[in-house]
Design a protein around this motif. Sequence first.
Motif, short mmCIF file in Angstrom:
data_model
loop_
_atom_site.label_atom_id
_atom_site.label_comp_id
_atom_site.label_asym_id
_atom_site.label_seq_id
_atom_site.Cartn_x
_atom_site.Cartn_y
_atom_site.Cartn_z
N GLU A 297 11.67 -7.83 -2.01
CA GLU A 297 13.11 -7.98 -0.85
C GLU A 297 12.28 -8.01 1.23
O GLU A 297 12.84 -8.64 1.89
N GLY A 298 11.20 -7.31 0.81
CA GLY A 298 10.31 -7.50 2.11
C GLY A 298 9.36 -8.92 2.35
O GLY A 298 9.77 -9.26 3.54
N ASP A 299 9.31 -9.58 1.42
CA ASP A 299 9.59 -11.08 1.50
C ASP A 299 10.46 -11.56 2.28
O ASP A 299 10.20 -12.40 3.16
N ARG A 300 11.37 -11.98 1.32
CA ARG A 300 12.27 -12.23 1.81
C ARG A 300 13.23 -11.81 3.69
O ARG A 300 13.34 -13.11 3.85
N LEU A 301 12.38 -10.99 4.38
CA LEU A 301 13.20 -10.10 5.27
C LEU A 301 12.25 -10.55 6.22
O LEU A 301 12.39 -10.75 6.72
N GLU B 173 1.03 -1.45 -0.28
CA GLU B 173 0.32 0.11 0.49
C GLU B 173 0.93 1.37 -0.05
O GLU B 173 0.61 2.55 -0.39
N VAL B 174 1.81 1.17 1.00
CA VAL B 174 3.19 2.28 0.80
C VAL B 174 3.74 2.61 -0.31
O VAL B 174 3.09 3.65 -0.96
N SER B 175 3.86 1.33 -0.94
CA SER B 175 4.34 1.47 -2.27
C SER B 175 3.62 2.51 -3.84
O SER B 175 3.78 2.48 -4.21
N ILE C 155 9.44 -0.92 -6.96
CA ILE C 155 8.18 -0.86 -5.95
C ILE C 155 8.39 -2.49 -6.16
O ILE C 155 8.01 -3.51 -4.76
N LYS C 156 8.05 -3.46 -7.17
CA LYS C 156 8.28 -4.06 -6.81
C LYS C 156 9.58 -5.86 -6.08
O LYS C 156 9.32 -6.18 -5.73
N SER C 157 10.42 -4.71 -6.94
CA SER C 157 11.36 -5.59 -6.38
C SER C 157 12.00 -4.89 -4.69
O SER C 157 12.09 -6.10 -4.10
N LEU C 158 11.10 -4.61 -4.54
CA LEU C 158 11.26 -3.35 -2.13
C LEU C 158 10.05 -5.37 -2.02
O LEU C 158 10.85 -5.79 -1.13
#
Lengths: 689, 208
Positions: A537-541, A409-411, A531-534
């Motif tokens: 990364e968020g899922d990975r984190l 949502e933020v992105s 955004i997609k790459s972030l």
Amino acid sequence: MILRTPPPKKRRGEAIAAESPPPPSDRRLVIYDHNPPPVPPDSSDQFLCTYQCRQMVKADFVDALTTAEKQLHDYQSKLEALNQNLSKAEAESKKFRDQFLYTEQELVAAKRREQVLQEQLLKELNDSQQRFRKQLQSYNELEDLVPITRRMDHQPTKLIGFCMFHYIFQLKLQNEMNLREKAESSAESADGKATLLERKLSQLSESIEREKRHLSDELAQTKSESKLSISRINADLERMKCKAKNAEEESELLKEQLEGVMKQFNECLHQKSEVEKKLSSFTLQDVTPTENNPLIKHLQEELRNYESEVQEARKLKSSHENIELLKEKLLEEKGRKERAELQLSKLQELQLSLNNLENELSSWKLMMKDIPGVSCHEDIPVKFATLQKEVIDSTMKMGEANARLKQMEVSLDLAQLGKQNAEAEAALAKEKAEVLKSEIKRIELMLSMVTDERDKFRSIINELKKPKNEEMTDEAANMTIVQELELSLVNKEFVIKELENSLCQQKELNDRQHNEIRLLNERLNDETRRIKSLEREGDRLCSEISLLESKLGHGDFSSANTKVLRMVNTLALGNDAKQTIEALQTELQKTKERLQAVEELKSQSGDTGKLVDSYISEKILKLKEQIATLEKREERVLTCISLSTQQANNYTSQPEISRQIEIFIRKMNSIPAFTANLTVESFNRRTLS
Amino acid sequence: MVSRTVAKDIITLRGSAAIVSEFFGYAANSILYNRGVYPEESFVKVKKYGLPMLLTQDDGVKSFISNLNAQLSEWLEAGKLQRVVLVIMSKATGEVLERWNFSIETDNEVVEKGVSREKSDKEIMREIQAIMRQIASSITYLPCLDEPCVFDVLAYTDKDVAVPFTWIESDAKLIANPQMVKLHSFDTKIHKVDTLVSYKNDDEWEEQ
């Protein structure tokens, strides 16, 4: 490490069943002797002493029970008295209530009577007033008639009648006035009585309310007192029960002690018999009659006497023990009978509770059938655990999904903002382009206008140039006009050029803005890719966070940054040390008693046999050495306990101990050396002082 | 329209350390009672955090926990404490059966600069109350401890911390393949405490 409370205690039935003597525990010091010294005849007092102690304990318990029962009776009697008082107070309150109702009824009746009287009075008043008016009217008529009658002197009888009538009327008036006054006075008295009655009523009601409050307070107090007394009695009962249990345990311990002492006694007897045998062998070997023969005979006689006494004592003791055993068995049987009776009464309650439990079980079993995946009651906790795990996993997933959603949502918001900005800029650029276009159109119009004017002027000039002859005189003026027109033409051309330049500039601006719009669109696409790459990364984190959390929960740590410390606690040491102290103390006492017995024997036997003396002295020395070692052990354990139970801060405040701590612990880094030094110092203090 | 404003209290580093160490004391007592490490009759009921809490009356355990709390508050004030773990082990075999993990995050700015923070005491109490309720309800999913057990307390500190006289270095007493359940957390704005319980896997229990 913290220890749990000691293991559950043995039951009495098991202790009674296991009548065989228990083996010696690891902590007791058992001294095995092949030739124990003979037991003196006064040793039976030791057994009597423990029995008396037990009897005393039982007597104390019985006394306490009787006092508790008496207190119970007293409390019950007090309760009954209070209940009687309560019932009396309630009866009195009922009486007062009845009186109050009766007075209220009387009041109402009096009021009603007063109303009736007032109505009667009013009626009478009205009647009297009407009569008075009628009489007044008649009087007035009569007065009117008086002058006529005066003229008519011949009618004196009518006058007299009229006077009589007037007099009668006045009398009646007075009577009525008097009646009215009486009625008013009676009404006033009735009002006064009513007010008095009302006052009395209010006073009575207040007193009744006060008494009610007082009685309710007393009731509450008595209830609370009764509850307190009941709770106290229950607590006393439980205390008595605990005391009885403790007494039973102590009796068991005493029994065990008795058995141990009996063993030792038997051993002493055995040793004594062996000594006698030796003595007898010694006497047989000595053939020549010497000075020792009468002594030996004397000793033998004494020994026989002692034996007989010992046998008598044994018989007495056995008889005593049998009596005691029988008494104890009687008491036990009585206690069992009472317990059985109590349990019988509880049986019915248990049966009811059992039925309830069975009903509940059947209902739970029916419920279990409804639950999918559960076949027996053992599956329920597993099912609960799996369901809880599923719930926990799903909540974790929910949390992760929520976190991802929020990030997206933020992105999205950021992208939308960028898009809006780009759209706004594009709209601005479009507006600028349109404005420029409109300007261009305007400029073209102007250009067309100017070219039209120029053509007009040129046509005018040509027209002017053709009739030269006719207008020679105006040539100069026309030339000036033409020059002016040419100047204006030049100016217009200049303006046109400037407009063309501005057009070109506007076109360039438009091109630049188009390029900017293209760049912004490219940036938008790049942002969406970022955004997609972030998000990835968020899922990975999130997955890494869950892994780390699992590791954290597991307890892993990095040795470079953290270290794990554990607090040393001395509870176990204290408990064990206390137990060893108790065992050591009992051993000490036993050895001291044995020493006393041996010394008594020695004093009684006197000079009989140098071998016996030497043997006994050796035994005495051994016992003394054992006593000394036991005392040393006790001191060491006491010092350890004192060390362990005191807090470290108290310790460090003492100068000597703080010095020792600095030397042995901080410098040498060894706790055993510190404790050893402390024990040595304490032993030296106690032995040397 | 009337708007409610939550009254916030000023919390200092010392006050926060006291809150956290007190919480640990009550949590340890609650765990010892609920897991049956000590008999029920050795506990007495008191009122705390708006709940009836159980405290042990055993003198040894009381003194142990009080000394522990004093040391923990000292480390918390210095910002050196990272974690506190209450370990429940089998008395007979010494095997670790449960680990109650209390992770602590400290606001270093408060430790270095000595500033204070604002948070409502009621809010903190509510958060602690939720954790205590979860500890009490943990008996529904934790396996029964049928054998006699003992407990111990581990403290994860910074590497540069001086080891006090009554403490020694120890291993982490981990459980192999544990089941973990994360409980609620509470935050004083200076110290944030996360609670987690890990226990021996149910399959291993059944095999045994």
